[in-house]
Design a protein around this motif. Structure first.
Motif, PDB file in Angstrom:
ATOM      1  N   THR A   7       2.729  36.997  61.740  1.00  0.00           N
ATOM      2  CA  THR A   7       3.221  38.364  61.600  1.00  0.00           C
ATOM      3  C   THR A   7       4.586  38.305  60.919  1.00  0.00           C
ATOM      4  OG1 THR A   7       4.442  38.379  63.692  1.00  0.00           O
ATOM      5  CG2 THR A   7       2.078  38.971  63.786  1.00  0.00           C
ATOM      6  N   PRO A   8       5.115  39.446  60.496  1.00  0.00           N
ATOM      7  CA  PRO A   8       6.457  39.426  59.906  1.00  0.00           C
ATOM      8  C   PRO A   8       7.511  38.787  60.820  1.00  0.00           C
ATOM      9  CG  PRO A   8       5.391  41.506  59.396  1.00  0.00           C
ATOM     10  CD  PRO A   8       4.485  40.781  60.370  1.00  0.00           C
ATOM     11  N   GLU A   9       7.307  38.865  62.125  1.00  0.00           N
ATOM     12  CA  GLU A   9       8.259  38.253  63.064  1.00  0.00           C
ATOM     13  C   GLU A   9       8.235  36.723  62.996  1.00  0.00           C
ATOM     14  OE1 GLU A   9       6.056  40.786  64.020  1.00  0.00           O
ATOM     15  OE2 GLU A   9       7.667  42.246  63.730  1.00  0.00           O
ATOM     16  N   ASP A  10       7.177  36.164  62.408  1.00  0.00           N
ATOM     17  CA  ASP A  10       7.072  34.705  62.269  1.00  0.00           C
ATOM     18  C   ASP A  10       7.780  34.169  61.031  1.00  0.00           C
ATOM     19  OD1 ASP A  10       5.432  33.949  64.543  1.00  0.00           O
ATOM     20  OD2 ASP A  10       3.799  35.035  63.553  1.00  0.00           O
ATOM     21  N   LEU A  11       8.367  35.038  60.251  1.00  0.00           N
ATOM     22  CA  LEU A  11       9.012  34.606  59.008  1.00  0.00           C
ATOM     23  C   LEU A  11       9.989  33.449  59.218  1.00  0.00           C
ATOM     24  CD1 LEU A  11       9.037  35.170  55.978  1.00  0.00           C
ATOM     25  CD2 LEU A  11      10.890  36.792  56.387  1.00  0.00           C
ATOM     26  N   PRO A  12      10.853  33.479  60.243  1.00  0.00           N
ATOM     27  CA  PRO A  12      11.764  32.340  60.435  1.00  0.00           C
ATOM     28  C   PRO A  12      11.041  31.022  60.705  1.00  0.00           C
ATOM     29  CG  PRO A  12      12.519  34.241  61.695  1.00  0.00           C
ATOM     30  CD  PRO A  12      11.145  34.578  61.171  1.00  0.00           C
ATOM     31  N   ARG A  13       9.844  31.065  61.249  1.00  0.00           N
ATOM     32  CA  ARG A  13       9.063  29.846  61.486  1.00  0.00           C
ATOM     33  C   ARG A  13       8.357  29.408  60.211  1.00  0.00           C
ATOM     34  NH1 ARG A  13       5.580  30.415  66.820  1.00  0.00           N
ATOM     35  NH2 ARG A  13       6.006  28.215  67.032  1.00  0.00           N
ATOM     36  N   LEU A  14       7.950  30.379  59.388  1.00  0.00           N
ATOM     37  CA  LEU A  14       7.203  30.068  58.168  1.00  0.00           C
ATOM     38  C   LEU A  14       8.086  29.524  57.049  1.00  0.00           C
ATOM     39  CD1 LEU A  14       4.693  33.034  57.971  1.00  0.00           C
ATOM     40  CD2 LEU A  14       4.114  30.603  58.030  1.00  0.00           C
ATOM     41  N   LEU A  15       9.270  30.077  56.894  1.00  0.00           N
ATOM     42  CA  LEU A  15      10.121  29.684  55.762  1.00  0.00           C
ATOM     43  C   LEU A  15      10.339  28.174  55.669  1.00  0.00           C
ATOM     44  CD1 LEU A  15      12.689  32.606  55.624  1.00  0.00           C
ATOM     45  CD2 LEU A  15      11.130  31.902  53.804  1.00  0.00           C
ATOM     46  N   PRO A  16      10.708  27.486  56.752  1.00  0.00           N
ATOM     47  CA  PRO A  16      10.895  26.031  56.603  1.00  0.00           C
ATOM     48  C   PRO A  16       9.588  25.286  56.342  1.00  0.00           C
ATOM     49  CG  PRO A  16      11.359  26.731  58.873  1.00  0.00           C
ATOM     50  CD  PRO A  16      11.137  27.972  58.067  1.00  0.00           C
ATOM     51  N   LEU A  17       8.471  25.795  56.861  1.00  0.00           N
ATOM     52  CA  LEU A  17       7.184  25.153  56.592  1.00  0.00           C
ATOM     53  C   LEU A  17       6.822  25.260  55.116  1.00  0.00           C
ATOM     54  CD1 LEU A  17       5.153  26.449  59.672  1.00  0.00           C
ATOM     55  CD2 LEU A  17       5.866  24.084  59.253  1.00  0.00           C
ATOM     56  N   ASP A  32      15.935  31.629  49.164  1.00  0.00           N
ATOM     57  CA  ASP A  32      15.330  32.000  50.446  1.00  0.00           C
ATOM     58  C   ASP A  32      14.845  33.442  50.465  1.00  0.00           C
ATOM     59  OD1 ASP A  32      15.684  29.469  51.446  1.00  0.00           O
ATOM     60  OD2 ASP A  32      17.444  29.987  52.663  1.00  0.00           O
ATOM     61  N   GLN A  33      15.639  34.365  49.924  1.00  0.00           N
ATOM     62  CA  GLN A  33      15.245  35.773  49.976  1.00  0.00           C
ATOM     63  C   GLN A  33      14.016  36.041  49.108  1.00  0.00           C
ATOM     64  OE1 GLN A  33      16.565  38.123  52.159  1.00  0.00           O
ATOM     65  NE2 GLN A  33      14.641  39.062  51.546  1.00  0.00           N
ATOM     66  N   ALA A  34      13.928  35.377  47.958  1.00  0.00           N
ATOM     67  CA  ALA A  34      12.756  35.554  47.095  1.00  0.00           C
ATOM     68  C   ALA A  34      11.509  35.013  47.787  1.00  0.00           C
ATOM     69  CB  ALA A  34      12.970  34.858  45.755  1.00  0.00           C
ATOM     70  N   LEU A  35      11.622  33.864  48.442  1.00  0.00           N
ATOM     71  CA  LEU A  35      10.489  33.296  49.163  1.00  0.00           C
ATOM     72  C   LEU A  35      10.115  34.190  50.339  1.00  0.00           C
ATOM     73  CD1 LEU A  35       8.439  31.053  49.474  1.00  0.00           C
ATOM     74  CD2 LEU A  35      10.171  29.731  50.714  1.00  0.00           C
ATOM     75  N   ALA A  36      11.108  34.678  51.059  1.00  0.00           N
ATOM     76  CA  ALA A  36      10.845  35.578  52.188  1.00  0.00           C
ATOM     77  C   ALA A  36      10.128  36.836  51.716  1.00  0.00           C
ATOM     78  CB  ALA A  36      12.152  35.937  52.896  1.00  0.00           C
ATOM     79  N   ASP A  37      10.566  37.401  50.606  1.00  0.00           N
ATOM     80  CA  ASP A  37       9.924  38.607  50.081  1.00  0.00           C
ATOM     81  C   ASP A  37       8.467  38.338  49.706  1.00  0.00           C
ATOM     82  OD1 ASP A  37      12.286  39.992  50.428  1.00  0.00           O
ATOM     83  OD2 ASP A  37      12.849  39.915  48.297  1.00  0.00           O
ATOM     84  N   THR A  38       8.205  37.166  49.128  1.00  0.00           N
ATOM     85  CA  THR A  38       6.836  36.805  48.759  1.00  0.00           C
ATOM     86  C   THR A  38       5.958  36.685  50.002  1.00  0.00           C
ATOM     87  OG1 THR A  38       7.598  35.664  46.773  1.00  0.00           O
ATOM     88  CG2 THR A  38       5.410  35.094  47.574  1.00  0.00           C
ATOM     89  N   LEU A  43       2.333  39.089  54.738  1.00  0.00           N
ATOM     90  CA  LEU A  43       2.441  39.379  56.165  1.00  0.00           C
ATOM     91  C   LEU A  43       2.408  40.876  56.463  1.00  0.00           C
ATOM     92  CD1 LEU A  43       5.197  36.784  57.113  1.00  0.00           C
ATOM     93  CD2 LEU A  43       2.753  36.654  57.664  1.00  0.00           C
ATOM     94  N   ALA A  44       3.026  41.666  55.606  1.00  0.00           N
ATOM     95  CA  ALA A  44       3.105  43.116  55.837  1.00  0.00           C
ATOM     96  C   ALA A  44       1.958  43.883  55.177  1.00  0.00           C
ATOM     97  CB  ALA A  44       4.445  43.645  55.333  1.00  0.00           C
ATOM     98  N   HIS A  45       1.124  43.171  54.410  1.00  0.00           N
ATOM     99  CA  HIS A  45       0.026  43.825  53.681  1.00  0.00           C
ATOM    100  C   HIS A  45      -1.254  42.999  53.837  1.00  0.00           C
ATOM    101  CE1 HIS A  45       2.827  46.609  51.774  1.00  0.00           C
ATOM    102  NE2 HIS A  45       3.629  45.570  51.648  1.00  0.00           N
ATOM    103  N   PRO A  46      -1.911  43.081  54.995  1.00  0.00           N
ATOM    104  CA  PRO A  46      -3.096  42.242  55.228  1.00  0.00           C
ATOM    105  C   PRO A  46      -4.266  42.533  54.304  1.00  0.00           C
ATOM    106  CG  PRO A  46      -2.741  43.766  57.051  1.00  0.00           C
ATOM    107  CD  PRO A  46      -1.547  43.880  56.146  1.00  0.00           C
TER     108      PRO A  46
END
Length: 157
Positions: A7-17, A32-38, A43-46
């Protein structure tokens, strides 16, 4: 092993992976912000695709990301595995195979008509795993891509 929808709340766990996978594959890192946005674009658009976390003993052990498509030739909605990654300390324990098997079960339940992936020609271990799970070359086709200016530069791959 648990494969659970991210989910979007998992973003901090996903970014380093994702950063680890990109480093492993020699993919040029992005801010980091570009990767997070991608990642949030999935995550926000299933309806576009999904990301699942691969967890072992409650800890992130990897991830699996797909993007949906639609095939006239094959008769319906399909998906491409965009990235699958298991962390180095969890490799060799069958987590990738278990995650793919769980994903394929989900895909059948969702009535997807095909799952596609690309694999490096010299990645024999992955090729054997994918073949064992039913993946094969499709009518002898080879994946070709045209990267557009809005994406990352070709030298990043």
């Amino acid at each position: 092993m648990i494969l659970r929808p991210a989910t979007p709340e998992d973003l901090p766990r996903l970014l380093p992976l994702v950063a680890s996978y990109h480093a492993h594959e020699g993919i040029t890192s992005r801010p980091d912000q570009a990767l997070a946005d991608t990642l949030l674009g999935l995550l926000a658009h299933p309806d576009r695709g999904r990301i699942w976390l691969i967890e072992q003993d409650g800890q992130p052990a990897g991830y699996l990301a797909i993007a949906f498509g639609y095939s006239i030739e094959l008769g319906g909605r399909e998906a491409a595995i965009d990235e699958i990654f298991v962390t180095p300390d969890h490799r060799g324990k069958g987590l990738g195979a278990k995650a793919l098997t769980s994903f394929l079960d989900w895909a059948k339940h969702e009535h997807l008509v095909a799952i596609h992936l690309d694999v490096a020609p010299d990645n024999d271990g992955a090729r054997r795993l994918y073949a064992r799970l039913g993946f094969e070359s499709f009518m002898g086709y080879e994946l070709m891509s045209c990267l557009l200016p809005s994406g990352i530069a070709p030298e990043g791959h």
